[in-house]
Design an enzyme around this catalytic site. Structure first.
Site, PDB file in Angstrom:
ATOM      1  N   ASP A   1       9.111   4.062   6.086  1.00 39.59           N
ATOM      2  CA  ASP A   1      10.382   4.504   5.507  1.00 39.59           C
ATOM      3  C   ASP A   1      10.412   6.021   5.424  1.00 39.59           C
ATOM      4  O   ASP A   1       9.364   6.648   5.262  1.00 39.59           O
ATOM      5  CB  ASP A   1      10.489   3.991   4.064  1.00 39.59           C
ATOM      6  CG  ASP A   1      11.379   2.770   3.943  1.00 39.59           C
ATOM      7  OD1 ASP A   1      11.669   2.149   4.975  1.00 39.59           O
ATOM      8  OD2 ASP A   1      11.769   2.442   2.817  1.00 39.59           O
TER       9      ASP A   1
ATOM     10  N   TYR B   1      10.905   9.440   3.288  1.00 42.30           N
ATOM     11  CA  TYR B   1      10.705   9.755   1.869  1.00 42.30           C
ATOM     12  C   TYR B   1      12.040   9.593   1.141  1.00 42.30           C
ATOM     13  O   TYR B   1      13.096   9.950   1.666  1.00 42.30           O
ATOM     14  CB  TYR B   1      10.212  11.191   1.696  1.00 42.30           C
ATOM     15  CG  TYR B   1       8.850  11.463   2.294  1.00 42.30           C
ATOM     16  CD1 TYR B   1       7.712  10.794   1.844  1.00 42.30           C
ATOM     17  CD2 TYR B   1       8.695  12.405   3.304  1.00 42.30           C
ATOM     18  CE1 TYR B   1       6.460  11.058   2.382  1.00 42.30           C
ATOM     19  CE2 TYR B   1       7.446  12.679   3.847  1.00 42.30           C
ATOM     20  CZ  TYR B   1       6.331  11.999   3.383  1.00 42.30           C
ATOM     21  OH  TYR B   1       5.096  12.261   3.911  1.00 42.30           O
TER      22      TYR B   1
ATOM     23  N   HIS C   1      -4.129   3.201   6.428  1.00 38.72           N
ATOM     24  CA  HIS C   1      -3.063   4.174   6.173  1.00 38.72           C
ATOM     25  C   HIS C   1      -3.632   5.396   5.440  1.00 38.72           C
ATOM     26  O   HIS C   1      -4.599   5.278   4.693  1.00 38.72           O
ATOM     27  CB  HIS C   1      -1.990   3.496   5.312  1.00 38.72           C
ATOM     28  CG  HIS C   1      -0.697   4.220   5.269  1.00 38.72           C
ATOM     29  ND1 HIS C   1      -0.448   5.241   4.365  1.00 38.72           N
ATOM     30  CD2 HIS C   1       0.435   4.080   6.004  1.00 38.72           C
ATOM     31  CE1 HIS C   1       0.782   5.684   4.554  1.00 38.72           C
ATOM     32  NE2 HIS C   1       1.343   5.004   5.535  1.00 38.72           N
TER      33      HIS C   1
END
Length: 221
Positions: A66, A68, A188
């Protein structure tokens, strides 16, 4: 449908722009921007990743999820923030790994346009988001669109580097032909997972080694 996007991408993605899901997506996104609630990035930067990185210039693809959702952060490039904005934790960890891996000093700002201009497509799976509401524009059509972007690159180009951080990106890139491209996967860079395999993944030097072995200029990370 006439979409304001860099010309080579407009040509490559023409079929997607004519599909019913994309028309529905455009209607949803347009209504969101007109709703009075801030939506990020600014509308003119929705396709910023493509505008800075024409189709034939792409050498590396980094997948995010996504944009920010805080004010003034998103600029249309995954993990990137505008100059003067404090580094979000994931970006801070990315820069730490760049420095540890390549010896490059930490940058003065978090604007990754300098990577895009060198052929790094910084692609979020979802290209817009409502202020303060992570995931608010998921499952509206963006994922189908960005799947098509990855598929077209994987099929029409050769010897690209796809960098997949975290399980979401790895699932999204699962179909990429590993014999045709280099696919680099790790946890991540978020603080929750960075110490479980992101740090020390050497993705930046591995990407450059691969690019150079196929006659391409390395990226100045």
């Amino acid at each position: 449908m006439d979409v304001r996007i860099e010309e080579s991408w407009k040509e490559q993605l023409a079929e997607e722009f004519s599909r019913p899901y994309f028309e529905q997506l455009v209607t949803f996104v347009r209504n969101e921007y007109m709703s009075g609630t801030p939506v990020y990035p600014p509308a003119k930067l929705i396709f910023n990743a493509f505008d800075h990185c024409p189709f034939n210039n792409v050498k590396v693809v980094i997948l995010g999820q996504d944009p920010y959702h805080g004010a003034g952060q998103a600029n249309g490039l995954c993990f990137s923030v505008n100059k003067g904005v404090p580094f979000p934790p994931s970006l801070m960890n990315i820069f730490k790994e760049v420095s540890d891996d390549t010896g490059a000093p930490p940058p003065a700002d978090g604007d990754l346009t300098r990577w895009s201009n060198q052929g790094v497509l910084l692609l979020n799976a979802t290209l817009t988001v409502r202020s303060g509401c992570a995931g608010s524009h998921q499952k509206k059509g963006w994922e189908e669109f960005t799947d098509a972007v990855i598929r077209i690159l994987a099929q029409k180009r050769e010897h690209l580097v796809f960098i997949l951080w975290g399980s979401y990106a790895q699932k999204k890139g699962a179909f990429i032909d590993r014999n045709r491209h280099l696919v680099l996967s790790s946890p991540h860079p978020s603080p929750l997972s960075a110490y479980h395999g992101f740090f020390g993944n050497h993705h930046f030097s591995l990407a450059n080694d691969y690019l150079q072995s196929h006659g391409k200029a390395p990226v100045v990370w």
